[in-house]
Scaffold this motif. Structure first.
Motif, short mmCIF file in Angstrom:
data_model
loop_
_atom_site.label_atom_id
_atom_site.label_comp_id
_atom_site.label_asym_id
_atom_site.label_seq_id
_atom_site.Cartn_x
_atom_site.Cartn_y
_atom_site.Cartn_z
N ALA A 42 -13.19 11.99 -92.53
CA ALA A 42 -12.75 13.56 -91.61
C ALA A 42 -13.07 13.08 -89.54
N TYR A 43 -13.82 12.24 -89.60
CA TYR A 43 -14.68 12.48 -87.94
C TYR A 43 -13.31 10.15 -87.95
N LEU A 44 -13.25 10.31 -88.37
CA LEU A 44 -12.29 9.10 -87.98
C LEU A 44 -10.95 9.55 -88.11
N VAL A 45 -10.26 10.12 -88.32
CA VAL A 45 -9.12 10.60 -88.66
C VAL A 45 -8.64 11.80 -87.40
N GLU A 46 -10.00 12.28 -86.53
CA GLU A 46 -9.87 12.95 -85.40
C GLU A 46 -9.58 11.68 -84.44
N LYS A 47 -10.83 10.98 -84.30
CA LYS A 47 -10.89 9.84 -83.63
C LYS A 47 -9.80 9.66 -83.09
N PHE A 48 -9.27 8.61 -84.18
CA PHE A 48 -8.15 7.37 -84.27
C PHE A 48 -6.93 7.89 -85.31
N PRO A 49 -6.56 8.90 -84.77
CA PRO A 49 -5.32 9.98 -85.92
C PRO A 49 -3.74 9.27 -85.89
N ALA A 50 -3.85 7.77 -85.01
CA ALA A 50 -2.72 6.62 -85.23
C ALA A 50 -2.83 5.82 -86.65
N CYS A 51 -3.98 6.16 -86.87
CA CYS A 51 -4.30 5.10 -87.78
C CYS A 51 -5.07 5.61 -89.74
N PHE A 52 -5.88 6.50 -89.27
CA PHE A 52 -6.44 6.99 -90.43
C PHE A 52 -5.65 8.58 -90.40
N VAL A 53 -5.06 9.23 -91.49
CA VAL A 53 -4.57 9.97 -91.91
C VAL A 53 -5.55 11.34 -92.49
N ALA A 54 -5.19 12.83 -92.45
CA ALA A 54 -6.43 13.74 -93.73
C ALA A 54 -5.66 13.95 -94.56
N GLU A 55 -4.73 13.65 -94.87
CA GLU A 55 -3.33 14.55 -96.13
C GLU A 55 -2.21 12.69 -95.90
N GLY A 56 -1.28 12.58 -97.49
CA GLY A 56 -0.01 11.81 -97.24
C GLY A 56 -1.14 10.44 -97.67
N GLU A 57 0.04 9.98 -97.97
CA GLU A 57 0.51 8.91 -98.33
C GLU A 57 -0.65 8.08 -97.33
N ALA A 58 -1.94 7.18 -97.24
CA ALA A 58 -2.30 6.84 -96.04
C ALA A 58 -1.86 5.76 -95.60
N LYS A 59 -1.69 5.21 -94.27
CA LYS A 59 -0.94 3.46 -93.94
C LYS A 59 -1.73 2.21 -94.00
N PRO A 60 -2.18 1.28 -94.63
CA PRO A 60 -2.42 0.28 -94.53
C PRO A 60 -3.06 -0.66 -93.61
N LEU A 61 -4.56 -0.68 -93.54
CA LEU A 61 -5.01 -0.74 -92.30
C LEU A 61 -5.61 -2.97 -91.59
N LYS A 62 -5.52 -2.34 -90.89
CA LYS A 62 -5.62 -3.98 -90.07
C LYS A 62 -6.80 -5.09 -91.27
N ILE A 63 -6.77 -6.11 -91.63
CA ILE A 63 -7.39 -6.80 -92.42
C ILE A 63 -9.00 -6.60 -90.62
N GLY A 64 -10.33 -6.71 -92.00
CA GLY A 64 -11.11 -6.85 -90.30
C GLY A 64 -11.86 -5.61 -89.42
N ILE A 65 -11.03 -4.27 -90.13
CA ILE A 65 -11.00 -3.66 -88.82
C ILE A 65 -12.53 -2.82 -89.27
N PHE A 66 -13.21 -3.68 -90.00
CA PHE A 66 -14.40 -2.16 -89.80
C PHE A 66 -14.95 -2.90 -88.21
N GLN A 67 -14.55 -4.78 -88.03
CA GLN A 67 -15.52 -4.66 -87.35
C GLN A 67 -14.85 -4.07 -85.70
N ASP A 68 -13.38 -3.81 -86.16
CA ASP A 68 -12.96 -3.13 -84.83
C ASP A 68 -13.74 -1.92 -84.55
N LEU A 69 -13.68 -1.18 -85.63
CA LEU A 69 -14.58 0.03 -85.37
C LEU A 69 -15.86 0.46 -84.91
#
Length: 212
Positions: free
Chosen positions: A15-42
């Motif tokens: 929920a916090y990631l959805v709030e901080k990065f709304p263009a990347c994480f979504v709370a409802e519906g189909e989620a967007k494919p995430l960039k490989i290595g996005i954990f390091q970016d986070l």
């Protein structure tokens, strides 16, 4: 004063990631494919954020990317996005097939478990619940035929839904209190079902609480 209390579980972190990065994480519906290595970016973006630990962040990210709605979003032609929503490389056929297989296996496990639980509940429901009528009760009924004639007729049995056949847009009834309430399915996940009541209210329930 900024809230620095640590987030306690994966649900709160997502929920916090959805709030901080709304263009990347979504709370409802189909989620967007995430960039490989996005954990390091986070980890870099949230390095100074006292509310999120790397251990909990990794766990939350794993839960997010294994959810049904995320796996549903891994389709041909879809591009992976970074934290700011910028598109990157397209999904490969290998990743798409892997997502399809993971989704199928997850659904099979959940539906098999639900069918087992439903079968056990049905078997328990078939067992007689009312105690045998005692002789004194029989005598009372014989002495008061009019009162016996007014005994209420039992309601028709409710038909339980098959969790494996649930789909968006399906009309069902939700067992809430003594009477089932008409509703329409809006989303089906491995943990629960989101339905919209006739009043417009959206609620999440377990599939065993749905009947036809």
């Amino acid at each position: 004063m900024e809230n620095t209390e640590k987030l306690k579980n994966s649900k709160e972190i997502v929920a916090y990631l959805v709030e901080k990065f709304p263009a990347c994480f979504v709370a409802e519906g189909e989620a967007k494919p995430l960039k490989i290595g996005i954990f390091q970016d986070l980890a870099e973006r949230l390095a100074d954020d006292a509310r999120v630990s790397k251990t909990m962040l990794r766990s939350a990210l794993r839960q997010y990317t294994s959810s049904w709605r995320y796996l549903h979003g891994l389709k041909a032609g879809q591009a992976r996005v970074d934290l700011d929503g910028n598109p990157g490389e397209l999904l490969t056929e290998e990743h798409i097939e892997h997502a399809k297989q993971a989704l199928k296996e997850s659904k099979d496990r959940v539906f098999a478990s639900r069918r087992t639980n439903t079968k056990e509940k049905d078997e328990k429901a078939k067992k007689p619940r009312r105690p045998a009528v005692r002789k004194t009760e029989k005598a009372d009924v014989a002495a008061k035929p009019k009162a016996a004639a007014k005994a209420p007729v039992a309601d028709a049995p409710l038909v339980k839904v098959d969790a494996a056949t649930l789909k968006v847009g399906q009309d069902v009834r939700v067992v809430m209190g003594k009477f089932p309430v008409p509703a329409t399915i809006k989303e089906v996940t491995k943990d629960d079902v989101q339905v919209q009541l006739q009043t417009g209210m959206m609620v999440r329930v377990k599939s065993e609480h749905l009947v036809l």
